[in-house]
Design an enzyme around this catalytic site. Sequence first.
Site, PDB file in Angstrom:
ATOM      1  N   GLU A  48       0.830  -1.204   0.000  1.00 55.37           N
ATOM      2  CA  GLU A  48       0.000   0.000   0.000  1.00 55.37           C
ATOM      3  C   GLU A  48       0.866   1.256   0.000  1.00 55.37           C
ATOM      4  OE1 GLU A  48      -2.042  -0.416   3.715  1.00 55.37           O
ATOM      5  OE2 GLU A  48      -3.302  -2.056   3.010  1.00 55.37           O
ATOM      6  N   PRO A  49       1.730   1.428  -0.984  1.00 55.12           N
ATOM      7  CA  PRO A  49       2.591   2.605  -0.964  1.00 55.12           C
ATOM      8  C   PRO A  49       1.826   3.873  -1.354  1.00 55.12           C
ATOM      9  CG  PRO A  49       2.927   1.393  -2.991  1.00 55.12           C
ATOM     10  CD  PRO A  49       1.931   0.611  -2.190  1.00 55.12           C
ATOM     11  N   GLY A  50       2.124   4.935  -0.659  1.00 53.53           N
ATOM     12  CA  GLY A  50       1.545   6.226  -1.009  1.00 53.53           C
ATOM     13  C   GLY A  50       2.673   7.179  -1.349  1.00 53.53           C
ATOM     14  N   TYR A  62       4.793  18.482  11.193  1.00 55.53           N
ATOM     15  CA  TYR A  62       5.841  17.509  11.541  1.00 55.53           C
ATOM     16  C   TYR A  62       7.227  18.129  11.561  1.00 55.53           C
ATOM     17  CZ  TYR A  62       2.138  14.642   9.389  1.00 55.53           C
ATOM     18  OH  TYR A  62       0.946  14.081   9.025  1.00 55.53           O
ATOM     19  N   CYS A  99      -2.474  33.637   9.899  1.00 52.79           N
ATOM     20  CA  CYS A  99      -2.242  34.302  11.185  1.00 52.79           C
ATOM     21  C   CYS A  99      -1.779  33.326  12.262  1.00 52.79           C
ATOM     22  CB  CYS A  99      -3.531  34.968  11.625  1.00 52.79           C
ATOM     23  SG  CYS A  99      -4.874  33.775  11.691  1.00 52.79           S
TER      24      CYS A  99
HETATM   25  N1  LLP Z   1      -1.493   1.965   4.518  1.00 50.96           N
HETATM   26  C1  LLP Z   1      -1.981   2.413   5.686  1.00 50.96           C
HETATM   27  C2  LLP Z   1      -2.831   1.542   6.484  1.00 50.96           C
HETATM   28  C3  LLP Z   1      -1.648   3.705   6.127  1.00 50.96           C
HETATM   29  O1  LLP Z   1      -2.107   4.138   7.277  1.00 50.96           O
HETATM   30  C4  LLP Z   1      -0.821   4.538   5.326  1.00 50.96           C
HETATM   31  C5  LLP Z   1      -0.480   5.887   5.729  1.00 50.96           C
HETATM   32  C6  LLP Z   1      -0.359   4.018   4.102  1.00 50.96           C
HETATM   33  C7  LLP Z   1      -0.705   2.718   3.735  1.00 50.96           C
HETATM   34  C8  LLP Z   1       0.510   4.795   3.179  1.00 50.96           C
HETATM   35  O2  LLP Z   1       1.714   5.118   3.785  1.00 50.96           O
HETATM   36  P1  LLP Z   1       2.921   5.723   2.922  1.00 50.96           P
HETATM   37  O3  LLP Z   1       3.333   4.683   1.921  1.00 50.96           O
HETATM   38  O4  LLP Z   1       2.431   6.960   2.256  1.00 50.96           O
HETATM   39  O5  LLP Z   1       3.968   5.993   3.923  1.00 50.96           O
HETATM   40  N2  LLP Z   1       0.526  12.797   6.686  1.00 50.96           N
HETATM   41  C9  LLP Z   1       1.752  12.115   6.986  1.00 50.96           C
HETATM   42  C10 LLP Z   1       1.704  10.659   6.587  1.00 50.96           C
HETATM   43  C11 LLP Z   1       0.555   9.905   7.204  1.00 50.96           C
HETATM   44  C12 LLP Z   1       0.497   8.471   6.780  1.00 50.96           C
HETATM   45  C13 LLP Z   1      -0.754   7.824   7.209  1.00 50.96           C
HETATM   46  N3  LLP Z   1      -0.916   6.471   6.793  1.00 50.96           N
HETATM   47  C14 LLP Z   1       2.894  12.866   6.324  1.00 50.96           C
HETATM   48  O6  LLP Z   1       2.663  13.869   5.663  1.00 50.96           O
HETATM   49  O7  LLP Z   1       4.062  12.496   6.490  1.00 50.96           O
END
Ligand code: LLP
Length: 405
Positions: free
Chosen positions: A260-262, A303, A329
């Site tokens: 599940e990469p984002g 962060y 602000c």
């Molecule tokens: N799968 C699950 C269950 C998750 O909770 C997340 C991210 C992902 C996949 C994707 O994670 P990634 O591959 O993007 O690391 N807003 C924060 C990041 C929050 C991530 C939340 N969950 C930031 O800007 O660093």
Amino acid sequence: MKIDFKELAKKYGTPLYVYDFDYMKEKYNRLKSAFEGSKSLICYAVKANSNLSVINLFARLGSGADCVSIGEVKRALLAGVKPYKIIFSGVGKSDEEIKEALEAKILMINVESEAELKRVEAVAKELEVEARISIRVNPDVDAKTHPYISTGLKENKFGVDIDMAKRMYIYAKNSPNLDPVGIHFHIGSQLTQLAPIKEAALIVADLVRSLRAIDIDIRFFDVGGGLGVRYDNEELIDEKEYAKAIKEAIKGLDLTIVMEPGRYLVANGGYLVTKVLYEKKNKDKRFVIVDAAMNDLLRPSLYNASHQIEVITKSTGPLSKADIVGPICESGDFLAKDVLLPPLKSGDLIIIKSAGAYGFTMSSNYNTRPRAAEVACEEGECRLIRKREEFDELVANERLFLKDR
Ligand code: LLP
């Protein structure tokens, strides 16, 4: 591809999100090919960047989607993701969301607690279906990342411990309305070390083995997302090493690896383009005030994240340290701190890099600021994929509370 930010800023205005689809494609293909030889499915984590065109880009490449709300599930479907490649995760799903997910016949619902398992069962019973589920295991492993985005420790709200997971699988196996097909873990985001992932994969794979021993046949091994990217000079996890570690953990088990990469797919393919409004000095402290703010990119404020900066200007004066701040602000409204910049003039552009993940999706209308426009570039062509919000849209759902109505 080489992107002409100046031209785009002129055409679409600022603040502006710009995405390099060629880069995103390349990342997808690189990860996918690291798993060659194994059954694997990439489910793009829609939360990182949920613009329909971005989701569609990955859908075109064969990607599924990892969603955390029914809204994201609907987005994924609208963008062309196949229902049987959609996963619905998250610690709190309403009955209505569960119902809609079951009706959409998605791949599986990731269950994060015993109470939720019972709700999924009840809703499935009402619909007279068998709900495909996976259970999110919290392996109690320290992912060594920012505490806000660490999710695999027992003090985090996510998932259930191994013993509870086992009990839930047994319950699910005995329920006519539950079909336990998957197992899931996700220990955190922006991970730069492989060891914790390896450790978690081994723990969860052992659980799969013990479930098989009691005839519970798990087919999907969902390793979550979390692969880190380079904002500054972070160490990166090599895709091939990552694949090797996971393959080793599940050796001998016939499983489809789900990822599940984002951030990995989109972060470094995105830029926030902002215009300099003017400069100011408070005694010795130099501020460059720009037209983007924490409502557009929250990561630095939330962060203390640092994003690389590039300046497009004609000025050539001496460099000095400055904070790049927005018009909101709040003292926490900054995009970069103590960066070396030449003297800047109104209209100069600042490009904030690595803004493709958790940039636009975490933006808000704070201070009644319309959200930015988004542009995507692919194979030499750039197009608007979300128009800039307008004031009327911001107040469209509001009603005046008129006393003498
Ligand atoms: N799968 C699950 C269950 C998750 O909770 C997340 C991210 C992902 C996949 C994707 O994670 P990634 O591959 O993007 O690391 N807003 C924060 C990041 C929050 C991530 C939340 N969950 C930031 O800007 O660093």
